[in-house]
Every structure is written in structure tokens, then in C-alpha cells.
Scaffold this motif. Structure first.
Motif, PDB file in Angstrom:
ATOM      1  N   PHE A 134      52.832  93.531 -37.456  1.00 45.02           N
ATOM      2  CA  PHE A 134      53.978  94.440 -37.598  1.00 45.02           C
ATOM      3  C   PHE A 134      55.145  93.715 -38.265  1.00 45.02           C
ATOM      4  CE2 PHE A 134      52.318  96.705 -33.596  1.00 45.02           C
ATOM      5  CZ  PHE A 134      51.467  97.469 -34.373  1.00 45.02           C
ATOM      6  N   LYS A 135      55.360  92.467 -37.824  1.00 50.20           N
ATOM      7  CA  LYS A 135      56.448  91.671 -38.390  1.00 50.20           C
ATOM      8  C   LYS A 135      56.223  91.493 -39.888  1.00 50.20           C
ATOM      9  CE  LYS A 135      58.342  87.167 -37.520  1.00 50.20           C
ATOM     10  NZ  LYS A 135      57.981  85.881 -36.918  1.00 50.20           N
ATOM     11  N   GLN A 136      54.933  91.223 -40.225  1.00 49.06           N
ATOM     12  CA  GLN A 136      54.574  91.020 -41.618  1.00 49.06           C
ATOM     13  C   GLN A 136      54.781  92.284 -42.439  1.00 49.06           C
ATOM     14  OE1 GLN A 136      53.891  87.818 -42.181  1.00 49.06           O
ATOM     15  NE2 GLN A 136      54.540  88.724 -44.108  1.00 49.06           N
ATOM     16  N   PHE A 137      54.313  93.426 -41.884  1.00 47.15           N
ATOM     17  CA  PHE A 137      54.468  94.706 -42.588  1.00 47.15           C
ATOM     18  C   PHE A 137      55.947  95.014 -42.812  1.00 47.15           C
ATOM     19  CE2 PHE A 137      50.210  96.118 -40.636  1.00 47.15           C
ATOM     20  CZ  PHE A 137      49.526  95.738 -41.778  1.00 47.15           C
ATOM     21  N   ARG A 138      56.763  94.714 -41.787  1.00 54.20           N
ATOM     22  CA  ARG A 138      58.193  95.020 -41.912  1.00 54.20           C
ATOM     23  C   ARG A 138      58.830  94.125 -42.967  1.00 54.20           C
ATOM     24  NH1 ARG A 138      61.667  95.506 -36.858  1.00 54.20           N
ATOM     25  NH2 ARG A 138      62.879  96.605 -38.410  1.00 54.20           N
ATOM     26  N   ALA A 139      58.431  92.860 -43.012  1.00 55.06           N
ATOM     27  CA  ALA A 139      58.980  91.966 -44.036  1.00 55.06           C
ATOM     28  C   ALA A 139      58.571  92.469 -45.417  1.00 55.06           C
ATOM     29  CB  ALA A 139      58.476  90.544 -43.813  1.00 55.06           C
ATOM     30  N   ASN A 140      57.296  92.911 -45.533  1.00 58.98           N
ATOM     31  CA  ASN A 140      56.830  93.430 -46.820  1.00 58.98           C
ATOM     32  C   ASN A 140      57.598  94.688 -47.216  1.00 58.98           C
ATOM     33  OD1 ASN A 140      55.007  91.391 -47.023  1.00 58.98           O
ATOM     34  ND2 ASN A 140      53.194  92.625 -46.568  1.00 58.98           N
ATOM     35  N   ALA A 141      57.809  95.599 -46.248  1.00 57.28           N
ATOM     36  CA  ALA A 141      58.536  96.840 -46.539  1.00 57.28           C
ATOM     37  C   ALA A 141      59.936  96.508 -47.021  1.00 57.28           C
ATOM     38  CB  ALA A 141      58.588  97.720 -45.297  1.00 57.28           C
ATOM     39  N   SER A 142      60.558  95.525 -46.386  1.00 52.83           N
ATOM     40  CA  SER A 142      61.928  95.211 -46.778  1.00 52.83           C
ATOM     41  C   SER A 142      61.952  94.605 -48.190  1.00 52.83           C
ATOM     42  CB  SER A 142      62.569  94.314 -45.725  1.00 52.83           C
ATOM     43  OG  SER A 142      62.907  93.082 -46.259  1.00 52.83           O
ATOM     44  N   PRO A 148      50.960  95.553 -48.809  1.00 58.65           N
ATOM     45  CA  PRO A 148      50.646  96.215 -47.528  1.00 58.65           C
ATOM     46  C   PRO A 148      51.911  96.416 -46.696  1.00 58.65           C
ATOM     47  CG  PRO A 148      49.367  94.178 -47.822  1.00 58.65           C
ATOM     48  CD  PRO A 148      50.415  94.193 -48.876  1.00 58.65           C
ATOM     49  N   VAL A 149      52.181  97.656 -46.271  1.00 58.70           N
ATOM     50  CA  VAL A 149      53.375  97.923 -45.465  1.00 58.70           C
ATOM     51  C   VAL A 149      53.028  98.538 -44.111  1.00 58.70           C
ATOM     52  CG1 VAL A 149      55.059  98.083 -47.324  1.00 58.70           C
ATOM     53  CG2 VAL A 149      53.669 100.072 -46.725  1.00 58.70           C
ATOM     54  N   ALA A 150      51.777  98.884 -43.909  1.00 61.41           N
ATOM     55  CA  ALA A 150      51.314  99.372 -42.609  1.00 61.41           C
ATOM     56  C   ALA A 150      49.806  99.208 -42.640  1.00 61.41           C
ATOM     57  CB  ALA A 150      51.684 100.827 -42.394  1.00 61.41           C
ATOM     58  N   GLN A 151      49.147  99.358 -41.455  1.00 59.60           N
ATOM     59  CA  GLN A 151      47.702  99.198 -41.416  1.00 59.60           C
ATOM     60  C   GLN A 151      47.061 100.163 -42.409  1.00 59.60           C
ATOM     61  OE1 GLN A 151      46.511  96.691 -39.416  1.00 59.60           O
ATOM     62  NE2 GLN A 151      44.749  97.043 -40.738  1.00 59.60           N
ATOM     63  N   GLN A 211      60.317 108.868 -58.210  1.00 62.84           N
ATOM     64  CA  GLN A 211      59.234 108.062 -57.613  1.00 62.84           C
ATOM     65  C   GLN A 211      59.802 106.896 -56.806  1.00 62.84           C
ATOM     66  OE1 GLN A 211      56.816 106.814 -60.856  1.00 62.84           O
ATOM     67  NE2 GLN A 211      55.886 108.852 -61.153  1.00 62.84           N
ATOM     68  N   VAL A 212      60.782 106.209 -57.436  1.00 56.35           N
ATOM     69  CA  VAL A 212      61.355 105.035 -56.770  1.00 56.35           C
ATOM     70  C   VAL A 212      62.048 105.455 -55.473  1.00 56.35           C
ATOM     71  CG1 VAL A 212      63.194 103.314 -56.963  1.00 56.35           C
ATOM     72  CG2 VAL A 212      61.564 103.614 -58.826  1.00 56.35           C
ATOM     73  N   GLY A 213      62.819 106.558 -55.567  1.00 55.63           N
ATOM     74  CA  GLY A 213      63.523 107.048 -54.377  1.00 55.63           C
ATOM     75  C   GLY A 213      62.538 107.399 -53.272  1.00 55.63           C
ATOM     76  N   ALA A 214      61.454 108.092 -53.678  1.00 55.37           N
ATOM     77  CA  ALA A 214      60.453 108.487 -52.687  1.00 55.37           C
ATOM     78  C   ALA A 214      59.834 107.250 -52.038  1.00 55.37           C
ATOM     79  CB  ALA A 214      59.367 109.326 -53.347  1.00 55.37           C
ATOM     80  N   ARG A 215      59.590 106.224 -52.863  1.00 51.87           N
ATOM     81  CA  ARG A 215      58.954 105.021 -52.329  1.00 51.87           C
ATOM     82  C   ARG A 215      59.873 104.286 -51.357  1.00 51.87           C
ATOM     83  NH1 ARG A 215      56.920 101.884 -56.969  1.00 51.87           N
ATOM     84  NH2 ARG A 215      56.012 103.901 -57.467  1.00 51.87           N
ATOM     85  N   ILE A 216      61.180 104.253 -51.719  1.00 47.08           N
ATOM     86  CA  ILE A 216      62.142 103.606 -50.814  1.00 47.08           C
ATOM     87  C   ILE A 216      62.145 104.343 -49.477  1.00 47.08           C
ATOM     88  CG2 ILE A 216      64.605 103.196 -50.391  1.00 47.08           C
ATOM     89  CD1 ILE A 216      64.897 102.615 -53.373  1.00 47.08           C
ATOM     90  N   ALA A 221      59.020 103.567 -47.556  1.00 51.91           N
ATOM     91  CA  ALA A 221      59.072 102.211 -47.010  1.00 51.91           C
ATOM     92  C   ALA A 221      59.960 102.178 -45.782  1.00 51.91           C
ATOM     93  CB  ALA A 221      59.570 101.228 -48.065  1.00 51.91           C
ATOM     94  N   ARG A 222      61.109 102.911 -45.862  1.00 49.65           N
ATOM     95  CA  ARG A 222      62.031 102.927 -44.712  1.00 49.65           C
ATOM     96  C   ARG A 222      61.367 103.561 -43.491  1.00 49.65           C
ATOM     97  NH1 ARG A 222      67.043 103.800 -48.055  1.00 49.65           N
ATOM     98  NH2 ARG A 222      67.764 101.639 -48.308  1.00 49.65           N
ATOM     99  N   SER A 223      60.676 104.718 -43.724  1.00 46.91           N
ATOM    100  CA  SER A 223      60.119 105.390 -42.542  1.00 46.91           C
ATOM    101  C   SER A 223      58.936 104.599 -41.979  1.00 46.91           C
ATOM    102  CB  SER A 223      59.752 106.839 -42.846  1.00 46.91           C
ATOM    103  OG  SER A 223      58.667 106.869 -43.720  1.00 46.91           O
ATOM    104  N   LEU A 224      58.151 103.955 -42.883  1.00 44.60           N
ATOM    105  CA  LEU A 224      57.055 103.112 -42.383  1.00 44.60           C
ATOM    106  C   LEU A 224      57.609 101.922 -41.602  1.00 44.60           C
ATOM    107  CD1 LEU A 224      54.658 103.200 -45.447  1.00 44.60           C
ATOM    108  CD2 LEU A 224      54.136 103.981 -43.140  1.00 44.60           C
ATOM    109  N   ASP A 225      58.725 101.378 -42.103  1.00 40.89           N
ATOM    110  CA  ASP A 225      59.358 100.252 -41.420  1.00 40.89           C
ATOM    111  C   ASP A 225      59.796 100.673 -40.016  1.00 40.89           C
ATOM    112  OD1 ASP A 225      60.545  97.668 -41.200  1.00 40.89           O
ATOM    113  OD2 ASP A 225      62.494  98.616 -41.500  1.00 40.89           O
ATOM    114  N   ALA A 226      60.399 101.880 -39.934  1.00 37.63           N
ATOM    115  CA  ALA A 226      60.841 102.379 -38.620  1.00 37.63           C
ATOM    116  C   ALA A 226      59.631 102.571 -37.702  1.00 37.63           C
ATOM    117  CB  ALA A 226      61.597 103.682 -38.790  1.00 37.63           C
TER     118      ALA A 226
END
Lengths: 446, 293
Positions: free
Chosen positions: B59-67, B161-164, B226-231, B234-239
Motif C-alpha cells: 500500500f505504501k508503495q502504491f501510494r508513493a507511485n500514485a503521488s 502500478p498504483v493499486a493491486q 485525459q490528464v485531469g481524469a488520470r490525476i 490517482a487521487r481516489s486510488l491513493d485514498a
């Protein structure tokens, strides 16, 4: 004349019981001491006169109060406790070595894959690639240290076994010597009680180290053999045990018997060394080898920053992968193959491609499972042996208590006997003085 | 059963030893705050803890990747926004220059500003990150995406990778913005040359450049979406990862943490039984027939 003789015999018997009581009280806290009891019997007057009351009292026998069945149970309990306590200590050491967070392989895998993940977004960065190499080196060094610590434990076990074997040789020699003394004194009609106590104590110690079979003979001697049948003491002849390159053998007068599973403390050392420790070490080797093989296989499928096929990450010696795992010679940050293959044997893109790195990242869970499995098994084994050791300590205490309830000295009992036979002594003295007065009366008639 | 004097002392001694062991165990637990201090304290719990630890590290790794994805996308977004505004200025200037009322001087001035805006657009497209890698050239990080008016990069995206089982692309290419159905820069260059010459062919190059500008505006708009959607993904996956990590932490606490109320209770129990054992022994040791002889 009867009254005087009876009084005197009573005085002597009371004196004898008091002596025995004093010995019991003196040895109330002596380990292995079996209390003694003077058995009194009335003395028969053999003259053909049916009006003769009897010829007084005598100490017919000095009995050593011991129950061979309970003593044998104590030896068996000590044998089990010797094995379980030693095994508990060894497995706990292994648990500390393998499960300690300092050298945890799972922590090392975490760090390595954190570094791989950090590279996913910036596969071209030299800093992240360097980080991967340092994490990989640190994981290898964890394997090396774990292997080293297990090897160290093996050496310590061998040293401990050597010391134990010389202790065993001392114990068998002293049992043989006591055998000779007991046979000799018994033949001459002496009291062998204390010698038997010492021998029982020596056998108990030996039983803690080895699983024994004991056979007693009417002449007082005792043969001791391993439960596998190999002789340890034959009468007054002790066998000599030796440990060479982890192989145990017994030598009795030039005849050599090999030993595989001696039981007791020595058995725990041998079983752990050749069983659990061996399995742990083999499993660690398997994991180190798999880590190297799997990561290498995936990394060489990719292409490095120069567009050349990726380099191998790890190398190790085939005969001992865990102890020798290290970064492959010549692996440099830019040589890590993160760029994927386009299917024709060429890199699919430039330095920013991470297709092959993503494949590497998926390997993570496989490495975890092997190590977690190893730790889980060890923890279960450790908890199990702790429970068994605790149970066998309880059994030992119970067996000791059962032996002591028969052979141990009770001070209250001895105090009662002390009072009872002091009175008996006084009463018999009165009898003697009464006899004196009877004679005086008789003599006064003249 | 007959009880010898030594037996009594042994029983008392064993009781004291057992209570000492129990006491040591509780004290270890209380000083660490953990119920499990060795794996063998609870093998199954320990194995669960290892699994939780592994998940937490993922999870820590995914969150670092998302950020990382978010910050890279925000960087790209700001260059795309700036490009969008510049293209709008190009559109304004072009429309004014095409207008029949524009003089030759107006057209020359417009050509001059358009040249500089063209440079700005190329610079934005060739923007680099803090490590000196180009943002918009696909996997060819060392190659400027636009050189000599053509696209030099590739169309590869870096999936992170940002989530399983979920990856998000950490880069965008500029190819579809300027080279989709034509070449924006070729059209713009032809228009500028035309304007400089006093606009003899403005009737052909003009509509062509307006067409190219519209394509670029649509292209940038699409990219920004696209970029906005991806951000936002990433934010919701991070949450979501943060929630999972919190839930996991609660489970870890249940398995590993010591229940202090229970521990204090056990300490009291041990103390009581220790006291009782000690008192019993001191009483028993006074009970001897020898005191009466």
C-alpha cells in the motif's frame, strides 16, 4: 535372667533405631538420598519351654526404602525433559535468528521491491537504479548473515555435543565403579544403601543425556545400555563414547557400535542438527537460489539503457547459494534491463520504457510466500516444543515427587520416631533397673 | 500419599518459579506493548502479521507511485495549459491576419509574433522534468519530441502500478496534438511565410492554418481531459489505499497489541497467588514437630 536380657535387647534396638533416625534427619536435604528403616523383629527363645515369653527384640534388617518402578519412571521423565529442554532452546535460537527483524528476508524483499517500484515511474534515472543495486546487495547480505548465523549455531552444537560426550563418559565410568563397589560390599554383607543412591543419581543424570535401558542383577550390579541396545555399562566395564565429524559411536573393549538416535539431551542436539537446522539451511539456500534465478531470468529478457540485453543481477555458488549470494560481477546501474522486448529481439522503446520492469515487479509475491512459509513452520514448531517442554518439566517434577513420597525423609515422621524410641530406650532402661531391684530383693534374702 | 519434607519445599519452589515465569512474560508484553513478542507466542497470528506487513508495504508503495503519477501529470498539465493559451493567441492573430481589412504591415507584425509563439509552443512541447528527461516524447526521454517541425518521440506510455492490478500511465506524448491528420507546424510555417510576403496566398494558407489550429486546440483539450481524469483516478486510488492501510492497521492492532486491562489483571492475579504461596510456605516451615521436642 529373661528380664535382663530382654531389657538389654530393647535398649540396643532403640539405640539402633535412633541411630538410623539421626542418619535420615542428617540427610533430609541430600539429593538422591533414600531413607532407611530399621526393621524390628521379636527374638525367639528356642528352649523347649512353652512358658517362655521370648528372647527380646532385635534389628532384623536395615531397609533402604526405594521403589525401583518409581525410580525408573523418574529416569524416563528426566530423559524426556533432557530432550525437550534442549530442543526448546535450539528451536528458540533458530526463531531468533530467522524471525528477528534485523535480518528478516521479508524486510529485505520489501526494500528491493520498493526500489523497483520507484523505478517504474523513472526507469532512466541513475539514482533509482543505484538504489535498486544497493537494496539488492543488502538483501543478499541478509541471506549471507542468516546462513552464517545458522552455520555458527551448528558449530556451537558440535562443541556442546563434544562437551556432553565427555560428561557422559565420566558418568558411565562412575556407574561402572559403583557397580564394582556395590557387588563387593554386598558380597561381604555390608550396607550398600548410600552407594545405590549415588548410582541411581548417576543413572538419572545419564538418562537426561541419553535414552537408557537398565537391567539390575541379584549381586547388586546394574547393566546400562542405550534404548537401541548398544551397551554403555556392562557390570564394572564402562563403554567409551566418541563423536567424530558429527558421527557418534560407542567403544566397549575394542568393539565399536555406531549410534544414530541417542535420545535425551544429546539426541536433541543430534536430531536438531541433522533435522531442523539442515532443513532451515536447505530452505534458505532454495530461496536464495530462486531469488537469483527468477530475477536474473526476467532482467535478461529486457534491455538496458544502451539498448543491449539486460545484465544478471545476482550470482552465487551452486553448493551454497544462501552464504554466497552477491551482486553479479559487472552489474552496473545502466545495465539493468527495464526496457521491454518488441517481439523481434529488439528494445520496444527508449530509456523511458518500463515494460520489462513491470514484469520484474510481479515476481514479488512468490518470494514472500516461501519465506513466510518457512517462518510460519518454525514458529509452529517452536510453540509446539515449548508446550512439550513445559509438559515434560511438569512430568519430571511429578516423577520426582512420586519418588520422594516413598524415599524422601519426612522430618515429622523422624521426630515421632525420635520421641517414640527415646521413650522405648527409657522404658527398657527401667526394665533393666527393675531387674536389678528383683535381683537385689533376691540377694537381700540371704 | 506420604509427603516428605523435601517434597513440600519442591512444590513451593516450583510454584514460585512458575509465577516468576508468568510475571516475566507479562512484564515483557507490557514493556513492548505487544501481545506477540516472539513468533511462537502465536504462530498463526504471527503469520497473519507477516501478511499484513507485506500488504502495508505494498500500500505504501502504491501510494508513493500514485503521488509520483500525480506530480508528473500536474507538471504535464501546466505545460499543456500554457500551450493551450498560446495556441488561442495564435488563433486570434491568425484570424486577424486573414481578415481582408489587415494591411501588409499588420500581416508582417502578426508574422513576427507568430514566429515567436511558434518557438514558445515548441519549447513547451519539448519541456523537461527536473532530471532533464523530456515530458512528452514517450519512452525516448533523451530526445526532444519536436525538432525540425516533426515528431521525434514514440507513442509508448510508462505504466506505473498504483493499486493491486491497476496501473496508470505516468506520461503523455505530444504527437496527437500537433501531428494528428496533418502537421501543425508545416501549416503554421507556410502561413507565416505567406504573411511575410504580404499575404498573396492567404486564401489557401489561411483556412489551412485555422484548420490546423482547431485540430491542435481539440488535441490539447483531449489531452487535458485525459490528464485531469488520470490525476483524479490517482487521487481516489491513493485514498482507497490509505483506507485499506488503516483497516489493515486496525487488524494488526487486534492481533499484535496488548490488552493492557487484561495484562494489569494478570499482574494482580500473579501477585495475589505469589503472596499466598509465600505466606503458605512461611507458615508451613514453622509447622514442625521439632519445635515441641
Amino acid at each position: 535372667m529373661t528380664i535382663l536380657g530382654n531389657g538389654l535387647s530393647g535398649l540396643a534396638a532403640a539405640q539402633h533405631v535412633l541411630n538410623t533416625t539421626s542418619q535420615n534427619i542428617a540427610n533430609a536435604n541430600t539429593p538422591g538420598y533414600s531413607r532407611q528403616e530399621a526393621v524390628l523383629a521379636s527374638r525367639i527363645d528356642t528352649s523347649p519351654n512353652r512358658l517362655t515369653p521370648g528372647a527380646g527384640v532385635e534389628v532384623a534388617e536395615l531397609r533402604r526404602i526405594a521403589d525401583d518402578f518409581r525410580i525408573a519412571a523418574l529416569w524416563r521423565a528426566n530423559n524426556q525433559a533432557g530432550f525437550d529442554n534442549q530442543m526448546e532452546t535450539l528451536v528458540a535460537q533458530a526463531e531468533d535468528i530467522i524471525g528477528g527483524s534485523e535480518l528478516s528476508v521479508s524486510g529485505g524483499i520489501d526494500s528491493l521491491f520498493a526500489a523497483f517500484n520507484a523505478a517504474a515511474e523513472a526507469p532512466q534515472s541513475m539514482a533509482t537504479r543505484q538504489q535498486i543495486l544497493s537494496s539488492a546487495a543488502s538483501l543478499a547480505s541478509r541471506f549471507n548473515q542468516l546462513a552464517g548465523n545458522l552455520d555458527l549455531q551448528k558449530r556451537q552444537i558440535d562443541e556442546q555435543a563434544t562437551t556432553l560426550v565427555s560428561g557422559i563418559n565420566g558418568q558411565t565410568a562412575s556407574i561402572a565403579r559403583l557397580n564394582a563397589q556395590i557387588a563387593d560390599i554386598q558380597a561381604r554383607g555390608g550396607n550398600t544403601s548410600q552407594l545405590e543412591d549415588q548410582r541411581d543419581l548417576a543413572v538419572q543424570k545419564l538418562a537426561g543425556n541419553l535414552a537408557l535401558d537398565v537391567q539390575k542383577f541379584p549381586d547388586g550390579r546394574m547393566n546400562v545400555s542405550l534404548s537401541g541396545g548398544q551397551p554403555l555399562v556392562l557390570g564394572s566395564k564402562p563403554a567409551t563414547m566418541s563423536l567424530v565429524n558429527g558421527e557418534l559411536s560407542l567403544d566397549l573393549k575394542g568393539q565399536v557400535f555406531p549410534i544414530t538416535s541417542p535420545g535425551g539431551q544429546l539426541g536433541a542436539l543430534q536430531d536438531y542438527r541433522n533435522g531442523t537446522l539442515n532443513e532451515l539451511r536447505t530452505s534458505l539456500n532454495g530461496q536464495a537460489e530462486r531469488l537469483a534465478v527468477d530475477l536474473n531470468a526476467q532482467l535478461v529478457k529486457g534491455y538496458d539503457l544502451n539498448g543491449d540485453p539486460g545484465a544478471e543481477l545476482y550470482e552465487s555458488d551452486a553448493n551454497d547459494p544462501a552464504a554466497s549470494l552477491r551482486l553479479a560481477a559487472g552489474v552496473e546501474p545502466e545495465r539493468l534491463g527495464f526496457i521491454g522486448d518488441d517481439g523481434t529481439g529488439n528494445p520496444v522503446g527508449g530509456s523511458g520504457d518500463n515494460t520489462n520492469l513491470l514484469e520484474v515487479i510481479t515476481l514479488k509475491s512468490g518470494f514472500y510466500d516461501a519465506y513466510t512459509g518457512l517462518l510460519g513452520n518454525l514458529a509452529i514448531q517452536s510453540a509446539q516444543i515449548q508446550a512439550e517442554a513445559s509438559a515434560s518439566r511438569g512430568m519430571l517434577a511429578d516423577a520426582q515427587s512420586r519418588r520422594d513420597s516413598v524415599s524422601g525423609v519426612s522430618q515429622d515422621e523422624e521426630a515421632v520416631r525420635l520421641m517414640q524410641f527415646t521413650q522405648a530406650y527409657q522404658a527398657n532402661a527401667k526394665v533393666v533397673s527393675t531387674a536389678g531391684r528383683v535381683f537385689d530383693t533376691l540377694l537381700g534374702m540371704f | 500419599m506420604r509427603v516428605s519434607t523435601g517434597q513440600l519445599s519442591q512444590i513451593i519452589l516450583q510454584g514460585l518459579q512458575r509465577q516468576d515465569r508468568d510475571f516475566a512474560k507479562v512484564m515483557t508484553q507490557m514493556s513492548s506493548g505487544y501481545r506477540i513478542n516472539r513468533m511462537s507466542d502465536d504462530p498463526l497470528g504471527s503469520v497473519s502479521l507477516l501478511g499484513i506487513e507485506r500488504d502495508q508495504s505494498s500500500f505504501k508503495q502504491f501510494r508513493a507511485n500514485a503521488s509520483r503519477v500525480i506530480s508528473r501529470m500536474e507538471q504535464s498539465e501546466s505545460y499543456l495549459n500554457a500551450s493551450f493559451n498560446t495556441v488561442l493567441r495564435v488563433q486570434d492573430l491568425s484570424l486577424a491576419a486573414i481578415n481582408g481589412s489587415a494591411t501588409a504591415d499588420d500581416r508582417a507584425a502578426a508574422a513576427h509574433e507568430l514566429e515567436s509563439l511558434r518557438e514558445t509552443l515548441v519549447q513547451f512541447a519539448n519541456a523537461k522534468d527536473e532530471d532533464g528527461s523530456h515530458l512528452f516524447s514517450g519512452s525516448k526521454l533523451g530526445t526532444p519530441p519536436i525538432a525540425g517541425g516533426v515528431y521525434q518521440g514514440d507513442d509508448l506510455r510508462r505504466e506505473v502500478p498504483v493499486a493491486q492490478g491497476v496501473t496508470l500511465a505516468a506520461n503523455e506524448t505530444i504527437e496527437s496534438v500537433y501531428f494528428n491528420g496533418g502537421n501543425f507546424f508545416t501549416d503554421l510555417d507556410a502561413f507565416i511565410t505567406d504573411l511575410k510576403a504580404g499575404g498573396p496566398n492567404v486564401d489557401t494558407t489561411g483556412p489551412a492554418v485555422i484548420e490546423a489550429i482547431n485540430r491542435a486546440i481539440n488535441g490539447i483539450g483531449e489531452k487535458l481531459t485525459q490528464v485531469g481524469a488520470r490525476i483524479s483516478s490517482a487521487r481516489s486510488l491513493d485514498a482507497a489505499q490509505q483506507d485499506l492501510a488503516l483497516t489493515n492497521e486496525k487488524i494488526r492492532g487486534k492481533i499484535q497489541d496488548l490488552d493492557y486491562v487484561d495484562a494489569v489483571n494478570r499482574v494482580n492475579q500473579i501477585e495475589t497467588s505469589l503472596n499466598a504461596t509465600q505466606k503458605t510456605y512461611s507458615k508451613l516451615s514453622q509447622l514442625s514437630l521439632f519445635s515441641y521436642i
